[in-house]
Design a protein around this motif. Structure first.
Motif, PDB file in Angstrom:
ATOM      1  N   ASP A 158       0.822  -1.201   0.000  1.00 34.66           N
ATOM      2  CA  ASP A 158       0.000   0.000   0.000  1.00 34.66           C
ATOM      3  C   ASP A 158       0.857   1.252   0.000  1.00 34.66           C
ATOM      4  N   THR A 159       1.959   1.209   0.731  1.00 38.28           N
ATOM      5  CA  THR A 159       2.877   2.353   0.735  1.00 38.28           C
ATOM      6  C   THR A 159       3.412   2.621  -0.670  1.00 38.28           C
ATOM      7  N   MET A 160       3.830   1.593  -1.362  1.00 42.59           N
ATOM      8  CA  MET A 160       4.348   1.769  -2.723  1.00 42.59           C
ATOM      9  C   MET A 160       3.265   2.282  -3.663  1.00 42.59           C
ATOM     10  N   ALA A 161       2.025   1.823  -3.475  1.00 42.92           N
ATOM     11  CA  ALA A 161       0.924   2.313  -4.302  1.00 42.92           C
ATOM     12  C   ALA A 161       0.701   3.812  -4.072  1.00 42.92           C
ATOM     13  N   GLN A 162       0.801   4.250  -2.826  1.00 41.88           N
ATOM     14  CA  GLN A 162       0.685   5.676  -2.528  1.00 41.88           C
ATOM     15  C   GLN A 162       1.812   6.455  -3.189  1.00 41.88           C
ATOM     16  N   TRP A 163       3.026   5.951  -3.084  1.00 38.57           N
ATOM     17  CA  TRP A 163       4.161   6.643  -3.700  1.00 38.57           C
ATOM     18  C   TRP A 163       4.021   6.707  -5.211  1.00 38.57           C
ATOM     19  N   ASP A 164       3.538   5.634  -5.829  1.00 36.62           N
ATOM     20  CA  ASP A 164       3.308   5.656  -7.274  1.00 36.62           C
ATOM     21  C   ASP A 164       2.307   6.744  -7.642  1.00 36.62           C
ATOM     22  N   ARG A 165       1.272   6.862  -6.854  1.00 42.71           N
ATOM     23  CA  ARG A 165       0.232   7.860  -7.111  1.00 42.71           C
ATOM     24  C   ARG A 165       0.773   9.275  -6.952  1.00 42.71           C
ATOM     25  N   LEU A 166       1.680   9.467  -5.999  1.00 40.75           N
ATOM     26  CA  LEU A 166       2.222  10.800  -5.717  1.00 40.75           C
ATOM     27  C   LEU A 166       3.492  11.116  -6.491  1.00 40.75           C
ATOM     28  N   VAL A 168       6.517   9.748  -5.868  1.00 47.32           N
ATOM     29  CA  VAL A 168       7.620   9.770  -4.910  1.00 47.32           C
ATOM     30  C   VAL A 168       8.646   8.702  -5.275  1.00 47.32           C
ATOM     31  N   ASP A 169       9.917   9.056  -5.241  1.00 41.10           N
ATOM     32  CA  ASP A 169      10.981   8.100  -5.541  1.00 41.10           C
ATOM     33  C   ASP A 169      11.104   7.048  -4.437  1.00 41.10           C
ATOM     34  N   TYR A 170      11.289   5.789  -4.854  1.00 39.65           N
ATOM     35  CA  TYR A 170      11.573   4.723  -3.894  1.00 39.65           C
ATOM     36  C   TYR A 170      12.236   3.568  -4.632  1.00 39.65           C
ATOM     37  N   GLU A 171      12.804   2.645  -3.853  1.00 36.96           N
ATOM     38  CA  GLU A 171      13.457   1.464  -4.413  1.00 36.96           C
ATOM     39  C   GLU A 171      13.037   0.238  -3.595  1.00 36.96           C
ATOM     40  N   LEU A 172      12.719  -0.827  -4.259  1.00 36.86           N
ATOM     41  CA  LEU A 172      12.491  -2.112  -3.608  1.00 36.86           C
ATOM     42  C   LEU A 172      13.747  -2.949  -3.822  1.00 36.86           C
ATOM     43  N   LEU A 173      14.469  -3.219  -2.734  1.00 44.01           N
ATOM     44  CA  LEU A 173      15.788  -3.841  -2.816  1.00 44.01           C
ATOM     45  C   LEU A 173      15.734  -5.288  -2.359  1.00 44.01           C
ATOM     46  N   ASP A 174      16.493  -6.161  -3.049  1.00 40.79           N
ATOM     47  CA  ASP A 174      16.641  -7.526  -2.568  1.00 40.79           C
ATOM     48  C   ASP A 174      17.833  -7.598  -1.611  1.00 40.79           C
ATOM     49  N   VAL A 191      15.309 -11.462   6.865  1.00 37.67           N
ATOM     50  CA  VAL A 191      15.257 -10.310   5.966  1.00 37.67           C
ATOM     51  C   VAL A 191      15.342 -10.810   4.537  1.00 37.67           C
ATOM     52  N   SER A 192      14.324 -10.488   3.749  1.00 40.12           N
ATOM     53  CA  SER A 192      14.355 -10.868   2.340  1.00 40.12           C
ATOM     54  C   SER A 192      14.230  -9.662   1.416  1.00 40.12           C
ATOM     55  N   LEU A 193      13.871  -8.494   1.969  1.00 38.31           N
ATOM     56  CA  LEU A 193      13.706  -7.320   1.120  1.00 38.31           C
ATOM     57  C   LEU A 193      13.856  -6.050   1.957  1.00 38.31           C
ATOM     58  N   GLY A 194      14.100  -4.969   1.253  1.00 38.48           N
ATOM     59  CA  GLY A 194      14.178  -3.657   1.878  1.00 38.48           C
ATOM     60  C   GLY A 194      13.484  -2.631   1.009  1.00 38.48           C
ATOM     61  N   LEU A 195      12.666  -1.797   1.622  1.00 33.70           N
ATOM     62  CA  LEU A 195      11.993  -0.713   0.907  1.00 33.70           C
ATOM     63  C   LEU A 195      12.716   0.578   1.249  1.00 33.70           C
TER      64      LEU A 195
END
Length: 451
Positions: A158-166, A168-174, A191-195
């Protein structure tokens, strides 16, 4: 009479102030708030000796001091009253640091908070740029923020969906990318991922409040260190507030109570036991080397804990924030971290930052947070008075949004901002929204714990 909007706007065109935090571009077209404001004031507003202020703001914390500054820049005279003073150690806003991130997925007010937090980041940066000329200390550090999780969860989606709408830069990291960038973060278990939110940062909180207070006074505002309470009233109009000691009372046209964890104590007949004021525990650990200092790693969020690297110039240490004890009277509660609370932050270091194991504690901090039934901010008129506003219940999330909150509240008070749908989110209510239990324990994935 309360301040009349038309009369205010008429006088404003003769030189009253707009919000001079700057013409910050909005996130997606239009103004952040609907109505335009007058041009900035050329000279500070000054009151004659003995002249009553237009607005009295009770509380010099995050809600109160930003509101006071913006009200003053909108052309009204303002006096701020606070029992202990701006940035004091008892206030929710008096700690050393606060995180500024915008990851608010999974909650009803998340999109508004996300948008406001990103706008606030721009304004924190501009605040520092303007403050350089006034020799004010730097308060915002753009660290970026890294949320570590075992798996993808709805909160992150949901956070990423909000950022896409606004936008906002972000990265989903493995895990491989996390290990490449910050090899001193342990990811072997759980730990399998980092936002990663690169624009996020950290504010030196106490210094920020002192900085806003300084600007408020430089531009003609008055701050008095005194305790205040409701005074005399005529029907639905409050005439004045009574002041502690032998200071008498202070009259005004409008009053804003922004008293943080004192909200329930100030208005027991309104809130009763419906406000929670838990105490959060913050630890600052001595760092072994520059890996754990800004700008070499981001702020971080792991289940049940947030923190960030040591910041200059004071270098208080590597920050770890964990849950604390149940709160009590904010005037008398002990602001120290008991020995039994030291185990959890040590576990965080061992689990995620093994090279910090055994680090000395530079200092600890403990402060109250304030949660209402809705888990959203309260910005509304007192139900019994037409000229009294309540602003608070920051839900451990309001500090980062101070530059935006202050503008919004000031415009609400002056009836410049008029968005009924937005105002409905912040209305006074003792009932929790459907599906939200006001007595439930905080969910580490959905609450900042970020003091």
């Amino acid at each position: 009479m309360t301040i009349d909007r038309r009369e205010f706007l008429k006088s404003a065109t003769a030189g009253a102030a707009g919000v001079s935090l700057g013409a910050v571009p909005p996130l997606s077209g239009g103004s952040l708030f609907a109505d335009a404001v007058p041009e900035p004031r050329a000279t500070p507003l000054r009151r004659r000796a003995g002249q009553a202020p237009d607005v009295v703001v009770i509380g010099a914390g995050n809600f109160g001091i930003w509101t006071a500054l913006n009200l003053q820049r909108l052309g009204v005279s303002v006096t701020v009253l606070d029992a202990y003073g701006p940035g004091n150690s008892r206030s929710t806003s008096g700690g050393e640091t606060r995180g500024v991130r915008s990851s608010y997925g999974g909650r009803p007010e998340g999109f508004v908070w996300n948008r406001w937090a990103n706008e606030a980041i721009r304004r924190w940066i501009q605040w520092d740029e303007e403050g350089q000329e006034l020799l004010l200390p730097r308060v915002f550090y753009q660290t970026g923020d890294l949320i570590l999780r075992e798996e993808m969860v709805p909160y992150l989606e949901d956070t990423m969906a909000q950022w896409d709408r606004l936008g906002v830069d972000y990265e989903l990291l493995d895990v491989d990318e996390i290990n490449y960038r910050w090899p001193w973060i342990r990811t072997e278990e759980g730990v399998s991922l980092g936002l990663h939110e690169p624009n996020a940062g950290v504010v030196r909180a106490r210094r920020a409040i002192e900085s806003v207070a300084k600007r408020f006074e430089m531009e003609g505002g008055e701050i008095r260190i005194v305790r205040a309470a409701l005074g005399g009233a005529d029907g639905r109009r409050l005439n004045d507030v009574t002041l502690g000691g032998d200071d008498g009372s202070l009259a005004a046209s409008t009053f804003v109570f922004a008293v943080g964890p004192w909200m329930g104590k100030t208005f027991p007949e309104l809130f009763g036991d419906r406000i929670r004021i838990p105490v959060g525990n913050v630890f600052y650990f001595a760092v072994p080397d520059r890996r754990f200092m800004f700008p070499n790693m981001p702020s971080y969020g792991v289940p049940g804990c947030t923190g960030w690297p040591a910041l200059g110039p004071d270098h208080r240490g590597f920050r770890v924030r964990v849950g604390g004890q149940q709160g009590d009277d904010p005037d008398t509660s002990d602001r120290w971290v008991p020995p039994e609370a030291h185990e959890r932050p040590r576990e965080v270091l061992e689990r995620y930052f093994p090279d910090m194991v055994g680090a000395a504690v530079n200092e600890t901090r403990a402060c109250h947070y304030c949660f209402g039934p809705s888990r959203n901010f309260l910005i509304d008129k007192h139900p019994d008075f037409d000229n009294v506003w309540l602003a608070g219940l920051g839900t451990a999330e309001s500090f980062k949004q101070g530059p935006v909150l202050g503008e919004y509240i000031a415009k609400r008070v002056l009836e410049i901002e008029d968005d009924p749908e937005l105002a409905e989110q912040f209305r006074f209510s003792l009932e929790a929204p459907e599906g939200r239990d006001p007595g439930a324990a905080l969910d580490p994935d959905l609450e900042d714990l970020g003091g």
